[in-house]
Design a protein around this motif. Structure first.
Motif, PDB file in Angstrom:
ATOM      1  N   VAL B 203       0.843  -1.205   0.000  1.00  0.00           N
ATOM      2  CA  VAL B 203       0.000   0.000   0.000  1.00  0.00           C
ATOM      3  C   VAL B 203       0.875   1.251   0.000  1.00  0.00           C
ATOM      4  O   VAL B 203       0.636   2.198  -0.759  1.00  0.00           O
ATOM      5  CB  VAL B 203      -0.950  -0.010   1.215  1.00  0.00           C
ATOM      6  CG1 VAL B 203      -1.588   1.346   1.412  1.00  0.00           C
ATOM      7  CG2 VAL B 203      -2.033  -1.059   1.026  1.00  0.00           C
ATOM      8  N   ARG B 205       3.873   1.522  -1.125  1.00  0.00           N
ATOM      9  CA  ARG B 205       4.484   1.626  -2.441  1.00  0.00           C
ATOM     10  C   ARG B 205       3.494   2.189  -3.458  1.00  0.00           C
ATOM     11  O   ARG B 205       3.871   2.960  -4.335  1.00  0.00           O
ATOM     12  CB  ARG B 205       4.959   0.247  -2.908  1.00  0.00           C
ATOM     13  CG  ARG B 205       5.820   0.316  -4.143  1.00  0.00           C
ATOM     14  CD  ARG B 205       6.166  -1.057  -4.628  1.00  0.00           C
ATOM     15  NE  ARG B 205       4.966  -1.820  -4.962  1.00  0.00           N
ATOM     16  CZ  ARG B 205       4.983  -3.050  -5.438  1.00  0.00           C
ATOM     17  NH1 ARG B 205       6.114  -3.677  -5.604  1.00  0.00           N
ATOM     18  NH2 ARG B 205       3.879  -3.680  -5.728  1.00  0.00           N
ATOM     19  N   GLY B 206       2.228   1.844  -3.302  1.00  0.00           N
ATOM     20  CA  GLY B 206       1.213   2.376  -4.201  1.00  0.00           C
ATOM     21  C   GLY B 206       0.975   3.859  -4.014  1.00  0.00           C
ATOM     22  O   GLY B 206       0.409   4.510  -4.887  1.00  0.00           O
ATOM     23  N   ARG B 207       1.368   4.383  -2.848  1.00  0.00           N
ATOM     24  CA  ARG B 207       1.193   5.812  -2.599  1.00  0.00           C
ATOM     25  C   ARG B 207       2.433   6.607  -2.988  1.00  0.00           C
ATOM     26  O   ARG B 207       2.344   7.735  -3.429  1.00  0.00           O
ATOM     27  CB  ARG B 207       0.906   6.057  -1.112  1.00  0.00           C
ATOM     28  CG  ARG B 207      -0.276   5.312  -0.537  1.00  0.00           C
ATOM     29  CD  ARG B 207      -1.580   5.877  -1.057  1.00  0.00           C
ATOM     30  NE  ARG B 207      -2.720   5.342  -0.341  1.00  0.00           N
ATOM     31  CZ  ARG B 207      -3.318   4.199  -0.640  1.00  0.00           C
ATOM     32  NH1 ARG B 207      -2.881   3.472  -1.641  1.00  0.00           N
ATOM     33  NH2 ARG B 207      -4.360   3.779   0.045  1.00  0.00           N
TER      34      ARG B 207
END
Lengths: 292, 246
Positions: B203, B205-207
């Protein structure tokens, strides 16, 4: 004697298997090569674009790519109709969809061959940054945070988020999500938006749109927030689900293709092709065809 | 060099401090710890039961009613059930198992997904614990049981006071290994949308889109918890083995 028969049988089975694996795809019925210099037509009699012609002028590109001679596209094949696993005649590396079709033409115009690398949605931008893929095309919304890390091409599609809920829901707008369990796909735009909302009881971050809709069908979440096109593709598969729109909470957003910050050559080349495809109506036609 | 360091600290700030992103990791760690502990406990309980079933020598009907045939049938059934359990659990990947638990068995229910995760992890671990326990019991010389029985202990007490303490001591290293595998294996619970440590890193890394920092952070945290467990259990093992050095 018995042995000989068994051997003949075994060899026959292997031969049929080899034939099935290697040669059966070759004589695809109805497949005709309809590509001519700079023009694209629907190549297959089943192709929704069969017979249509779109002129695209090739663009000079001699930069390096991740794999020599190939344009490698990073995507997350769980986002029908933009990209989904498929063995259709138009699939590349077993992924088909609007993005794959568009990317195929871009690669062709650049004098390259398309290769598709299917990965986690959240891994696409890191992969673009690392240079393991040349371009990230995954129905990716252009956001300020993402644009800090990669360059985006011209926007090629306008989308928005919608809420999917069961028919007996009492949701009228995004404000009604307060106090509910909301399903999203991890790292999708819907995840980012819902994570910033106040008052949502629980956010369930599934791995794919299909799984989050399954959670909704099973009653483990009360609503799912996801992009409109996959939402419509999925509610067509499940009875008793509806979409709810809220244009004030979910602003319209643009899909772009992600390219490494320092790779301006590819960015310019892709933009040049994309503009032609927007102008000659290819993108509208292919989107409409896949969203039927 | 200084530029590189400034860049690194900038990314560190973006990945862990800005927007309180470290909280993702902390919450994820808490979930991982809870699932691991509960999974280990469930695994031990299941493992002991199944090991007992595998070695089952029920002798009730024969002893009290003179119907030894019924005992034989019961033993056979228990052994078949436990064998099937072991065979299925060991023959299928744990990710597939957790999908089956969540999307098939528990699909129509409203059981919290963390409970489903614990059941899936514990059920999987139980099979391996059972085999370890069985190996432990079989490693104890038959003479120990015979001695216990001839001293007038019941078969139950012989098992509990003579065989089991020695068996557990023998298999402790194998058990510790199984616990370590289990803790690492809990990373698969993110497949059913449980926000564990691994998912927390994904998560983040997704941000932030940083390729390695959140993942390395998760790896370091996993390493530290396993290191703590290893040190603790090694001490325990030493203590148990004190009487060996005579």
């Amino acid at each position: 004697m018995k042995k000989a028969i068994i051997w003949i049988l075994v060899i026959a089975i292997i031969a049929v298997g080899v034939w099935a694996i290697f040669f059966r795809n070759g004589d695809d019925n109805g497949y005709e090569n309809g590509e001519e210099n700079g023009t694209v037509t629907g190549m297959h009699t089943n192709d929704p674009l069969y017979g249509l012609v779109f002129n695209i002028t090739p663009v000079d590109f001699d930069g390096e790519t991740a794999n020599d001679g190939f344009l490698t596209m990073g995507t997350n094949a769980d986002f029908a109709p933009f990209e989904f696993a498929s063995n259709s005649p138009w699939s590349v590396d077993r992924v088909d969809g609007i993005d794959v079709r568009i990317a195929g033409l871009i690669a062709e115009a650049l004098g390259l061959e398309l290769r598709v690398s299917d990965m986690d949605f959240g891994a696409i931008i890191p992969a673009v940054q690392a240079g393991t893929v040349d371009i990230g095309i995954a129905g990716m919304t252009i956001t300020a945070e993402r644009a800090e890390n990669v360059n985006f091409t011209t926007a090629y599609y306008t989308a928005s988020q919608v809420i999917i809920a069961r028919e007996d829901n009492e949701i009228e707008s995004a404000a009604d999500l307060v106090g509910l369990r909301v399903g999203v796909v991890v790292n999708y735009t819907g995840d980012i938006i819902v994570s910033d909302m106040d008052g949502v009881t629980e956010i369930i971050r599934s791995n794919s749109g299909v799984e989050s809709v399954l959670e909704l069908v099973n009653g483990r979440v009360d609503a799912v927030v996801i992009d409109r096109a996959p939402a419509e593709a999925m509610i067509a598969q499940h009875q008793g689900l509806v979409t709810i729109e809220d244009s004030s909470a979910f602003e319209s957003e643009n899909y772009g293709m992600a390219i490494r910050l320092d790779n301006l050559e590819l960015l310019n080349a892709v933009n040049a092709v994309l503009r032609q495809m927007i102008d000659n109506g290819y993108i509208d036609a292919i989107s409409a065809a896949y969203m039927m | 060099m200084t530029e590189w360091f400034a860049n690194l600290s900038h990314h560190f700030y973006r990945n862990f401090i800005y927007d309180n992103r470290w909280e993702w990791l902390l919450d994820g760690l808490w979930v991982t710890v809870r699932v691991s502990i509960a999974g280990i406990i469930l695994g031990i309980i299941l493992g002991c039961i199944v090991a007992a079933m595998r070695l089952s020598k029920v002798n009730i009907f024969g002893k009290y009613f003179g119907l030894g045939g019924i005992d034989k049938v019961i033993n056979k059934i228990l052994r078949i059930i436990s064998y099937l359990y072991l065979d299925i659990v060991r023959g299928t990947p744990s990710v597939t198992q957790i999908f089956i638990w969540y999307f098939v068995f528990f699909a129509p229910t409203n059981v919290p997904r963390i409970i489903v995760a614990i059941i899936a992890i514990g059920f999987n671990s139980g099979a391996y614990v059972a085999e370890i326990m069985r190996a432990g019991v079989l490693s104890i010389d038959k003479g120990q049981t015979e001695a216990g029985r001839s001293l007038g202990l019941t078969s139950f007490s012989t098992m509990g006071f003579i065989v089991m303490p020695q068996a557990v001591k023998n298999v402790l290293p194998a058990l510790v290994n199984e616990f370590i595998v289990l803790i690492k294996e809990t990373a698969i619970i993110s497949f059913i949308a449980v926000q564990d440590l691994n998912r927390a890193a994904v998560v983040i890394r997704g941000r932030t889109f940083h390729a390695w920092m959140p993942i390395i952070a998760a790896a370091v945290i996993y390493y530290i918890i396993i290191k703590i467990l290893t040190i603790f259990l090694r001490r325990l093992e030493k203590k148990i083995r004190q009487s060996d050095a005579r």
